[in-house]
Design a protein around this motif. Structure first.
Motif, PDB file in Angstrom:
ATOM      1  N   ALA A  41       8.008   4.540   2.369  1.00 53.05           N
ATOM      2  CA  ALA A  41       7.282   5.799   2.191  1.00 53.05           C
ATOM      3  C   ALA A  41       7.583   6.785   3.319  1.00 53.05           C
ATOM      4  CB  ALA A  41       5.784   5.532   2.107  1.00 53.05           C
ATOM      5  N   ARG A  42       7.787   6.277   4.526  1.00 53.20           N
ATOM      6  CA  ARG A  42       8.050   7.156   5.668  1.00 53.20           C
ATOM      7  C   ARG A  42       9.459   7.745   5.631  1.00 53.20           C
ATOM      8  NH1 ARG A  42       8.615   6.096  10.560  1.00 53.20           N
ATOM      9  NH2 ARG A  42       9.124   3.884  10.401  1.00 53.20           N
ATOM     10  N   LEU A  71       3.230   8.039  -2.718  1.00 51.66           N
ATOM     11  CA  LEU A  71       2.200   9.045  -2.971  1.00 51.66           C
ATOM     12  C   LEU A  71       0.945   8.782  -2.143  1.00 51.66           C
ATOM     13  CD1 LEU A  71       2.549   9.346  -6.857  1.00 51.66           C
ATOM     14  CD2 LEU A  71       3.281  11.021  -5.138  1.00 51.66           C
ATOM     15  N   LEU A  72       0.490   7.517  -2.098  1.00 53.41           N
ATOM     16  CA  LEU A  72      -0.725   7.193  -1.356  1.00 53.41           C
ATOM     17  C   LEU A  72      -0.520   7.362   0.150  1.00 53.41           C
ATOM     18  CD1 LEU A  72      -1.945   4.016  -3.291  1.00 53.41           C
ATOM     19  CD2 LEU A  72      -2.846   6.343  -3.440  1.00 53.41           C
ATOM     20  N   THR A  73       0.679   7.022   0.621  1.00 54.91           N
ATOM     21  CA  THR A  73       0.967   7.179   2.046  1.00 54.91           C
ATOM     22  C   THR A  73       0.921   8.638   2.448  1.00 54.91           C
ATOM     23  OG1 THR A  73       2.341   5.183   2.080  1.00 54.91           O
ATOM     24  CG2 THR A  73       2.665   6.760   3.871  1.00 54.91           C
ATOM     25  N   HIS A  74       1.531   9.496   1.666  1.00 57.76           N
ATOM     26  CA  HIS A  74       1.566  10.919   2.001  1.00 57.76           C
ATOM     27  C   HIS A  74       0.224  11.592   1.743  1.00 57.76           C
ATOM     28  CE1 HIS A  74       5.891  11.521   2.903  1.00 57.76           C
ATOM     29  NE2 HIS A  74       6.007  10.399   2.217  1.00 57.76           N
ATOM     30  N   ALA A  75      -0.549  11.063   0.794  1.00 57.26           N
ATOM     31  CA  ALA A  75      -1.865  11.649   0.525  1.00 57.26           C
ATOM     32  C   ALA A  75      -2.817  11.422   1.685  1.00 57.26           C
ATOM     33  CB  ALA A  75      -2.452  11.049  -0.752  1.00 57.26           C
ATOM     34  N   GLY A  76      -2.718  10.279   2.340  1.00 57.58           N
ATOM     35  CA  GLY A  76      -3.630   9.962   3.432  1.00 57.58           C
ATOM     36  C   GLY A  76      -3.017  10.036   4.806  1.00 57.58           C
ATOM     37  N   TRP A  81      -7.083   4.298   3.835  1.00 58.12           N
ATOM     38  CA  TRP A  81      -8.184   4.542   2.902  1.00 58.12           C
ATOM     39  C   TRP A  81      -7.733   4.876   1.474  1.00 58.12           C
ATOM     40  CZ3 TRP A  81      -8.525   9.207   0.458  1.00 58.12           C
ATOM     41  CH2 TRP A  81      -7.926  10.307   1.065  1.00 58.12           C
ATOM     42  N   PRO A  82      -6.597   5.603   1.248  1.00 57.16           N
ATOM     43  CA  PRO A  82      -6.205   5.814  -0.156  1.00 57.16           C
ATOM     44  C   PRO A  82      -5.855   4.507  -0.863  1.00 57.16           C
ATOM     45  CG  PRO A  82      -5.100   7.387   1.292  1.00 57.16           C
ATOM     46  CD  PRO A  82      -5.701   6.347   2.161  1.00 57.16           C
TER      47      PRO A  82
END
Length: 505
Positions: A41-42, A71-76, A81-82
């Motif tokens: 994700a990074r 998506l969850l990594t970038h959202a939070g 927590w996501p």
């Protein structure tokens, strides 16, 4: 509904709410294999690359979970927590889908609801849901059940067959074990009453499964797989039996002899119930369908190298929950209360132990981070830390402080856990070659995330000698962790002791 049954249902509902509100947010954190997904994700700019190129190093083709992680990594912003919200929602969704599917095939409402509650509370399924890397199993199960539910409704609305097939395709892209879906679809379409149905309903699912296999082979340039040693036939049988007996007791909630004893009793009771139902020729042979769901869901595990871990039994527990619900409904209210009491007790013990383990893990990781930052300030870039943390290099580089530190580009952190993964700096590719696992981990030699290369270090028994590490990296800093008198994790630099002993040899 009798008052006793209503009380048990109410108590179970309260337990579900408490667990849903508390457990996922107090006993979950990034750990072990999670950092491999976080590295993806990074480093990868476009998550859709997972659909068209090999992101699993020749092992698997699971683009949807990879995209979800991105998506969850970038959202939070890299916070957990996501993922807590997503896994809690997925686990709850699967439990609700089980209740709906069981009801749709002709079971009574109380059986359907009980099946969903048992699945949610089963310690082993909760254990899988707590681990973010098991999102592949949760996603595949949730989407596959959705496909079966829609297909069952297609008996009256043929237009739903296309939607069911689309969901099947999504399930395949979550995890290859979902390829059992066409067979499950055929069984579910026959229904609990055993009525015959046309096979045309599941033809699209089978064709899409074949298409997925072709695409997977093309992307991975072969059949894929980890390349690790496989368990023997007897070992695999023991793994499958262990997974089944731990469904109701969890992996760490009880002492193993007690967990095996109670789990074996539960299995024997369910098998006896199934045998009696078959002998009585009940008008609704739902037991046969439930048993078939368990058996078919176990088939992919036979082909796996190792089937050790709660995540592998997430899908098979669907059928077990159904069987258990039928047994519980036929059990006096006291017996039902005892069973649910056992589940809640095991859940509490499991969550408590996991909370302690995560606390210790977090403290050790923080101590490693402090030691590495201090070493970087002194100009060191290679560290060997006895931490007991798998993929320590990836875990530290995912930390916001080090992730934004340009010096991390030349950083290499080794740990004492065999087969750990590291984000290898390009300049160290040649000198670090002696540390890399052979056969390679992953099979293609590396995970290629953007410009990064993640390689697996040597397996247990192939670990390099300290003298080799010092010869190739003379400036290596050797760090050990220990508990202080106040119970805090502190670090100790033992480089002089290590290099002195190596030189003496």
């Amino acid at each position: 509904m009798k008052s006793g049954t209503r009380a048990v249902a109410l108590a179970s509902g309260v337990a579900v709410l408490v667990l849903a509100a508390a457990s996922f947010f107090f006993v979950t954190v990034f750990i072990n294999d999670d950092y491999l997904f976080l590295t993806f994700a990074r480093l990868v700019r476009n998550p859709l690359v997972a659909f068209v190129s090999d992101q699993h190093g020749g092992e698997f083709y699971r683009p949807i979970p990879m995209t979800l992680w991105w998506l969850l990594t970038h959202a939070g912003g890299g916070a957990p927590w996501p993922f807590m919200l997503a896994t809690a929602a997925l686990h709850t969704l699967v439990a609700a889908e089980i209740a709906l599917l069981v009801r749709l095939v002709g079971e009574e409402k109380i059986v359907a609801v009980t099946a969903g509650i048992f699945f949610f509370l089963a310690p082993q399924t909760l254990d899988a849901a707590y681990w973010f890397s098991a999102s592949t199993d949760l996603l595949a199960t949730a989407v596959a059940l959705g496909s079966l539910i829609v297909l069952r409704r297609a008996r009256r609305r043929a237009s739903l067959i296309g939607l069911s097939a689309l969901l099947a395709a999504v399930a395949y892209l979550c995890k290859e074990s979902a390829l059992i879906l066409p067979l499950l679809a055929w069984l579910v379409m026959r229904g609990a009453k055993g009525e015959a149905t046309s096979g045309k309903f599941v033809v699209p699912h089978a064709l899409l499964a074949a298409g997925y296999v072709v695409v997977r082979w093309f992307i991975l340039r072969g059949w894929g797989g980890s390349g690790d040693a496989r368990a023997s036939l007897s070992g695999k049988a023991l793994q499958l039996l262990s997974g089944l007996v731990h469904i109701a007791t969890g992996q760490a909630a009880l002492p193993e002899p007690l967990a095996w004893g109670l789990g074996a009793v539960v299995l024997l009771v369910l098998l006896r119930h199934a045998f009696v139902a078959h002998r009585r020729r009940e008008p609704k042979p739902a037991v046969t369908l439930a048993l078939a769901l368990v058996g078919i869901a176990l088939l992919p595990l036979v082909g796996a190298d190792w089937a050790v871990g709660s995540r592998y039994f997430y899908f098979p527990t669907v059928g077990v929950a159904w069987l258990m619900a039928r047994q519980l409904v036929a059990t006096p209210v006291v017996g039902r209360a005892l069973i649910f009491g056992l589940l809640i007790f095991c859940d509490f013990r499991q969550a408590r132990q996991r909370h302690v383990e995560i606390g210790a893990f977090t403290e050790r990781l923080a101590a490693c981070r402090r030691a590495v930052i201090a070493g970087l300030d002194r100009g060191h870039t290679v560290f060997q830390i006895g931490s007991g943390i798998k993929d320590l290099d990836l875990a530290l580089k995912a930390d916001p402080v080090l992730a934004n530190d340009p010096r991390a580009a030349s950083l290499l952190v080794l740990t004492d856990v065999p087969a750990s993964f590291v984000l290898r700096p390009p300049a160290l590719a040649a000198p670090a070659a002696f540390m890399v696992a052979s056969p390679p981990l992953p099979p293609s030699g590396a995970y290629r995330f953007g410009a990064g290369r993640v390689v697996g270090l040597a397996r247990r028994g192939d670990d390099p000698l300290l003298s080799q590490v010092v010869d190739h990296f003379p400036d290596t800093q050797f760090i050990t962790l220990r508990l202080s008198g106040a119970g805090k994790v502190i670090t100790r630099n033992i480089t002089q002791e290590i290099t002195g002993n190596v030189n003496l040899r």
